[in-house]
Design a protein around this motif. Structure first.
Motif, PDB file in Angstrom:
ATOM      1  N   ILE A  80      92.088  69.200  70.240  1.00 28.72           N
ATOM      2  CA  ILE A  80      90.960  68.741  71.052  1.00 28.72           C
ATOM      3  C   ILE A  80      90.600  67.298  70.706  1.00 28.72           C
ATOM      4  O   ILE A  80      89.533  66.813  71.052  1.00 28.72           O
ATOM      5  CB  ILE A  80      89.738  69.656  70.880  1.00 28.72           C
ATOM      6  N   ASP A  81      91.473  66.623  69.971  1.00 26.61           N
ATOM      7  CA  ASP A  81      91.269  65.214  69.613  1.00 26.61           C
ATOM      8  C   ASP A  81      89.976  64.992  68.834  1.00 26.61           C
ATOM      9  O   ASP A  81      89.240  64.049  69.113  1.00 26.61           O
ATOM     10  CB  ASP A  81      91.285  64.322  70.863  1.00 26.61           C
ATOM     11  N   CYS A  82      89.691  65.876  67.870  1.00 34.66           N
ATOM     12  CA  CYS A  82      88.453  65.678  67.103  1.00 34.66           C
ATOM     13  C   CYS A  82      88.632  64.582  66.053  1.00 34.66           C
ATOM     14  O   CYS A  82      87.807  63.684  65.947  1.00 34.66           O
ATOM     15  CB  CYS A  82      87.966  66.983  66.470  1.00 34.66           C
ATOM     16  N   PRO A 120      91.035  72.532  62.284  1.00 34.77           N
ATOM     17  CA  PRO A 120      90.262  73.732  62.630  1.00 34.77           C
ATOM     18  C   PRO A 120      90.847  74.457  63.840  1.00 34.77           C
ATOM     19  O   PRO A 120      90.478  75.593  64.118  1.00 34.77           O
ATOM     20  CB  PRO A 120      88.871  73.191  62.976  1.00 34.77           C
ATOM     21  N   HIS A 121      91.741  73.800  64.574  1.00 33.29           N
ATOM     22  CA  HIS A 121      92.226  74.379  65.833  1.00 33.29           C
ATOM     23  C   HIS A 121      93.667  74.855  65.757  1.00 33.29           C
ATOM     24  O   HIS A 121      94.269  75.168  66.780  1.00 33.29           O
ATOM     25  CB  HIS A 121      92.030  73.368  66.962  1.00 33.29           C
TER      26      HIS A 121
ATOM     27  N   PHE B  49      80.828  67.689  72.135  1.00 34.72           N
ATOM     28  CA  PHE B  49      81.785  68.790  72.008  1.00 34.72           C
ATOM     29  C   PHE B  49      82.080  68.963  70.523  1.00 34.72           C
ATOM     30  O   PHE B  49      82.808  68.166  69.926  1.00 34.72           O
ATOM     31  CB  PHE B  49      83.073  68.478  72.777  1.00 34.72           C
ATOM     32  N   ARG B 251      86.262  76.290  72.565  1.00 37.47           N
ATOM     33  CA  ARG B 251      87.443  76.499  71.743  1.00 37.47           C
ATOM     34  C   ARG B 251      87.063  77.133  70.412  1.00 37.47           C
ATOM     35  O   ARG B 251      86.152  76.656  69.719  1.00 37.47           O
ATOM     36  CB  ARG B 251      88.126  75.160  71.440  1.00 37.47           C
ATOM     37  N   ALA B 252      87.799  78.205  70.081  1.00 31.67           N
ATOM     38  CA  ALA B 252      87.600  78.841  68.782  1.00 31.67           C
ATOM     39  C   ALA B 252      88.185  77.957  67.692  1.00 31.67           C
ATOM     40  O   ALA B 252      89.154  77.230  67.926  1.00 31.67           O
ATOM     41  CB  ALA B 252      88.288  80.202  68.783  1.00 31.67           C
ATOM     42  N   ALA B 253      87.600  78.029  66.510  1.00 33.38           N
ATOM     43  CA  ALA B 253      88.097  77.222  65.394  1.00 33.38           C
ATOM     44  C   ALA B 253      87.981  78.018  64.106  1.00 33.38           C
ATOM     45  O   ALA B 253      87.137  78.911  63.987  1.00 33.38           O
ATOM     46  CB  ALA B 253      87.289  75.940  65.276  1.00 33.38           C
ATOM     47  N   TYR B 263      83.779  75.740  69.076  1.00 30.58           N
ATOM     48  CA  TYR B 263      83.503  74.418  69.648  1.00 30.58           C
ATOM     49  C   TYR B 263      82.916  74.630  71.033  1.00 30.58           C
ATOM     50  O   TYR B 263      83.515  75.298  71.877  1.00 30.58           O
ATOM     51  CB  TYR B 263      84.779  73.576  69.723  1.00 30.58           C
ATOM     52  N   LEU B 330      84.548  65.599  63.145  1.00 28.13           N
ATOM     53  CA  LEU B 330      84.805  67.019  63.400  1.00 28.13           C
ATOM     54  C   LEU B 330      84.644  67.350  64.868  1.00 28.13           C
ATOM     55  O   LEU B 330      85.240  68.281  65.378  1.00 28.13           O
ATOM     56  CB  LEU B 330      83.792  67.867  62.637  1.00 28.13           C
ATOM     57  N   SER B 331      83.774  66.576  65.538  1.00 26.10           N
ATOM     58  CA  SER B 331      83.564  66.827  66.958  1.00 26.10           C
ATOM     59  C   SER B 331      84.446  65.846  67.730  1.00 26.10           C
ATOM     60  O   SER B 331      84.856  64.833  67.202  1.00 26.10           O
ATOM     61  CB  SER B 331      82.095  66.644  67.304  1.00 26.10           C
ATOM     62  N   SER B 332      84.727  66.191  68.988  1.00 23.99           N
ATOM     63  CA  SER B 332      85.645  65.364  69.763  1.00 23.99           C
ATOM     64  C   SER B 332      84.871  64.401  70.657  1.00 23.99           C
ATOM     65  O   SER B 332      84.159  64.817  71.577  1.00 23.99           O
ATOM     66  CB  SER B 332      86.532  66.261  70.621  1.00 23.99           C
TER      67      SER B 332
END
Lengths: 128, 502
Positions: A80-82, A120-121, B49, B251-253, B263, B330-332
Motif C-alpha cells: 500500500i506504499d506506506c 505489515p502487509h 490511510f 487492508r488487514a495488517a 488499515y 506507517l500510513s500511506s
C-alpha cells in the motif's frame, strides 16, 4: 557485483577472504555472513571489473562462488506504499518517488530479510 | 458564517462548486489571500490511510432453521462478540484467529468479506425453548448477511506521536519495527491531509457529517474514544456500510510480535464557510508539530526525545542526537491523496453534499489515564536487599568463595565509587577456573553489559527483562548506578499464586 561465497570448513580455518584481498589487491565488502560449524556463507560485493579475479582466487581456495542476482520481491497487489520498509533496510533499497510510490533499488539488496519481517502487509518476500 | 451551507450545497447541486484537496489549499490561499480563497473555494477534502486498531463491524446473520441464540460465534476461527442478541455480533479488527494466531484476524475477515470471499461462520449455544439449536456451521458471503455495518470507536487521530527506541534491542511495536540505539523513527498520519488537523476546534467535523469510509459513503457518529482535542489528539467514531466498501481502502495488517490491525481509508469533506476555516485548511506540514517518543521506556509516560514537524518526518530523514536518522511512515500518503481526490470527485459530481454537525463537540476535552485501585507490585517490594557483591579488582578465587558463601549464582561487580560495572555468574567463574585463570581479576570475565532494574519499576517489566534476555537476575540500582539489591527469578516466584500473576 554481489557474490555468494560458500565455504567448507573441512579444508581447515583458512582466512580465505583476507587472503583473496591480499593476493588480488581488490577491496571486498562483506555484506552479510552466516558461519556454521562445518560451513559458511558469505555475501560479498566487489567492483564489476574485478569480480572475475576475485571469483577465480576464491575458487582456488576451495570455495563455491555464485553471482547473486536475486533481491527482495514486492507484491504490488499487497503493497500500500506506506514506507515502513524504508528505514529498516540497512542497504537503503527502498525510497519514495515524487508521487509517493515505493521504489526499489534491487541491486543494493543483500537478502537480509529485515524488510520482510517489518512489512505489515506481507507484501515483501525473498523468493520469486 | 460568511458562506452558508445551503449556498455551498446549491453550488454542489448545480455543478458549480469549487472543490480542492487540503494539499492544494495552502497554495490557493497564498495566491488569492484568505478572503479570495473564501470566495473561490467551497469545499476542502481531506484523507488518511493508516492502521486504525479500534475498528470493527456489526453483523446480523439472519435466523437459521431451527434457530440458534449464538452465545459464542466465530468467522474463519476469529471470535466475535455475540453477547448482543441471538444473531447479532460484533467483530473487532484486532481479534486473532484461534488457529492461525496473528497471521489472520478480524481485519482479514473484513478484507475477505469485501473482496467477495466465502467465510465460515460457526456458533454455539446452550439451546433454549425458543432457540433450540446448539451448534451451527455455514459458509457465508457478504451479500448473504442482513446487515454488515462498520462501526469504529476510534479512527483518524488528528496527528500521532512518532516513535524511536533508545535500547540495545530491536522493538516490535504498533508503530512498527524500531531499530536499536535510535536507529530509526517511525511515524503515522497524513499531516496536512489529516481530516481533524484541518478543523482543530471541531466546528465542522462532528456528528452526522458524511465521510469517505473505506470506499463507502459513511458518517461520523461523534468524537471517538480517547479523543483529546485539547492536546491536538482528537479522534472520530465512524460508521459505514461494509457492503459498499472496497479492498482498495481497507487492508488487514499484521505487526510482528504485536498483532493484527486494520488499515482504514477515511476522508472528510470540509465546507469552507468562513475565514477561520480558510486559515485552518491552509495548514502546511511545516506547521504540524509532533513529539518523537522513546518506546524503549516500558511505561505509560514515555520521554520525548525531540519535537519535529510532519515536513521533517516526511522528508525521510531527521537529525537526532547529532546524527541523521531515517524515518518510516506507517500510513500511506499515496492512498491518503487518492482518498482526498476520490472525495473531491464525489462532491464535484453531487454524490455527496455538506452537513453541519448535528451536535456541538467539546474541543477542550483531554484524555485521562486509567484509575488503578491496586498498584502493580514494584521491584522494591520483592527484591533481595542482602546482596553479596564484589570489587572489580578482586580475583576469580575470591569470586568463587563469595559465590559459595553467599549461596548465590550472581555477583554484581562494583567499582571504587560503588557503582555497578558488571555482573559475574557461577558459570563465568567456573569457566575461568577450568582455564586455570584463578588469579585473573573479576573484571576480565564479568559481563559488562549489565541489564538492571530500579526499585520503582513494575515487577512485570522486570520479569520481561529476565525473559527477553534469557537471564536469571537483575541488579537493582539507583539513579547514580549504585547497587541497592538484586532481583532473581526466585524472588519473582514468591509472587506466584498471588492474584496479579497468572
Amino acid at each position: 557485483m554481489k557474490l555468494l561465497v560458500k565455504i567448507h570448513k573441512k579444508r581447515g580455518q583458512e582466512p580465505i577472504i583476507a587472503r583473496t584481498v591480499l593476493d588480488t589487491g581488490v577491496l571486498i565488502n562483506v555484506e552479510r555472513a552466516n558461519i556454521e560449524s562445518m560451513s559458511g556463507e558469505v555475501l560479498i560485493e566487489v567492483a564489476d571489473p574485478e569480480a572475475k579475479r576475485v571469483c577465480d582466487r576464491l575458487k582456488e581456495f576451495g570455495a563455491e562462488v555464485e553471482r547473486l542476482e536475486d533481491s527482495v520481491c514486492r507484491n504490488e497487489e499487497e503493497c500500500i506504499d506506506c514506507g515502513e520498509c524504508v528505514s529498516v533496510c540497512p542497504q537503503n533499497v527502498f525510497s519514495f518517488d515524487e508521487e509517493w510510490n515505493i521504489t526499489l533499488k534491487t541491486e543494493k539488496c543483500v537478502l537480509c530479510g529485515k524488510c520482510v519481517e517489518a512489512c505489515p502487509h506481507n507484501a515483501l518476500s525473498l523468493h520469486q | 458564517m460568511e458562506k452558508s451551507i445551503e449556498e455551498i450545497n446549491l453550488r454542489i447541486q448545480e455543478g458549480n462548486a469549487h472543490i480542492v484537496t487540503a494539499e492544494e489549499m495552502p497554495g490557493i490561499v497564498d495566491e488569492l489571500g484568505e478572503a479570495g480563497a473564501l470566495k473561490e473555494v467551497d469545499v476542502v477534502t481531506t484523507g488518511t490511510f493508516g492502521a486504525m486498531c479500534s475498528s470493527g463491524a456489526f453483523f446480523n446473520f439472519g435466523h437459521s432453521d431451527p434457530p440458534i441464540r449464538m452465545e459464542r460465534a466465530w468467522m474463519n476461527d476469529v471470535e466475535l462478540y455475540s453477547g448482543i442478541a441471538a444473531v447479532d455480533a460484533y467483530l473487532g479488527v484486532t481479534q486473532e484467529s484461534e488457529t492461525q494466531g496473528s497471521a489472520y484476524g478480524g481485519a482479514h475477515v473484513l478484507e475477505d468479506l469485501i473482496s467477495g470471499k466465502s467465510i465460515e461462520l460457526r456458533a454455539s449455544s446452550k439451546g433454549t425453548d425458543c432457540y433450540p439449536r446448539k451448534t451451527l456451521s455455514t459458509e457465508i458471503l457478504l451479500h448473504d448477511l442482513n446487515e454488515a455495518i462498520m462501526c469504529n470507536p476510534r479512527n483518524s487521530y488528528q496527528r500521532y506521536a512518532a516513535a524511536t527506541n533508545s535500547t540495545d534491542n530491536t522493538l516490535n511495536t504498533y508503530m512498527g519495527t524500531l531499530l536499536p540505539d535510535y536507529g530509526n523513527v517511525s511515524f503515522s498520519g497524513a499531516g496536512l491531509l489529516s481530516p481533524l488537523i484541518n478543523d482543530p476546534k471541531l466546528k465542522l467535523i462532528g456528528s452526522g457529517v458524511p465521510i469517505f469510509l473505506c470506499g463507502s459513503k459513511g458518517m461520523i457518529i461523534g468524537q471517538g474514544t480517547q479523543s483529546s482535542p485539547g492536546t491536538l489528539f482528537a479522534t472520530l467514531m465512524t460508521t459505514g456500510n461494509l457492503k459498499e466498501m472496497s479492498p482498495d481502502y481497507l487492508r488487514a495488517a499484521t505487526f510482528k510480535n504485536y498483532g493484527v490491525s486494520c488499515y482504514i481509508g477515511l476522508g472528510v469533506p470540509i465546507p469552507v464557510t468562513d475565514l477561520e476555516t480558510v486559515r485552518n485548511t491552509a495548514i502546511r506540514d511545516e506547521d504540524i508539530m509532533t513529539n518523537i517518543i522513546d518506546y524503549g521506556v516500558p511505561g505509560r509516560n514515555r520521554p520525548t526525545v525531540k519535537t519535529v514537524s510532519y515536513a521533517e518526518l516526511k522528508s525521510g530523514c531527521i537529525e537526532l542526537n547529532g546524527e541523521e536518522v531515517r524515518t518510516s511512515s506507517l500510513s500511506s500518503y499515496k492512498k491518503a491523496r487518492e482518498i482526498a481526490q476520490e472525495l473531491k470527485k464525489w462532491v464535484s459530481s453531487g454524490q455527496m453534499t455538506m452537513t453541519l454537525p448535528t451536535r456541538p463537540s467539546d474541543a477542550s476535552r483531554t484524555v485521562n489515564p486509567m484509575r488503578e485501585s491496586k498498584r502493580t507490585p514494584r521491584v522494591m517490594e520483592i527484591m533481595n536487599r542482602n546482596v553479596t557483591c564484589i570489587s572489580q579488582d578482586a580475583d576469580i578465587k575470591t569470586a568463587a568463595k563469595k559465590l559459595l558463601r553467599g549461596e548465590t549464582n550472581h555477583l554484581p561487580v562494583l567499582n571504587d565509587e560503588n557503582k555497578v560495572v558488571g555482573i559475574v555468574t557461577t558459570y563465568d567463574v567456573s569457566k575461568a577456573i577450568i582455564k586455570e585463570n584463578v588469579n585473573d581479576s573479576v573484571s576480565m570475565v564479568m559481563s559488562k553489559n549489565v541489564i538492571s532494574t530500579t526499585p520503582g519499576e513494575a515487577v512485570d517489566i522486570a520479569a520481561m527483562k529476565l525473559e527477553r534476555n534469557n537471564i536469571s537476575a537483575l541488579p537493582v540500582i539507583d539513579e547514580e548506578g549504585r547497587l541497592l539489591g538484586i532481583l532473581t527469578g526466585t524472588d519473582l516466584g514468591k509472587l506466584l499464586g498471588k492474584r496479579w500473576y497468572k
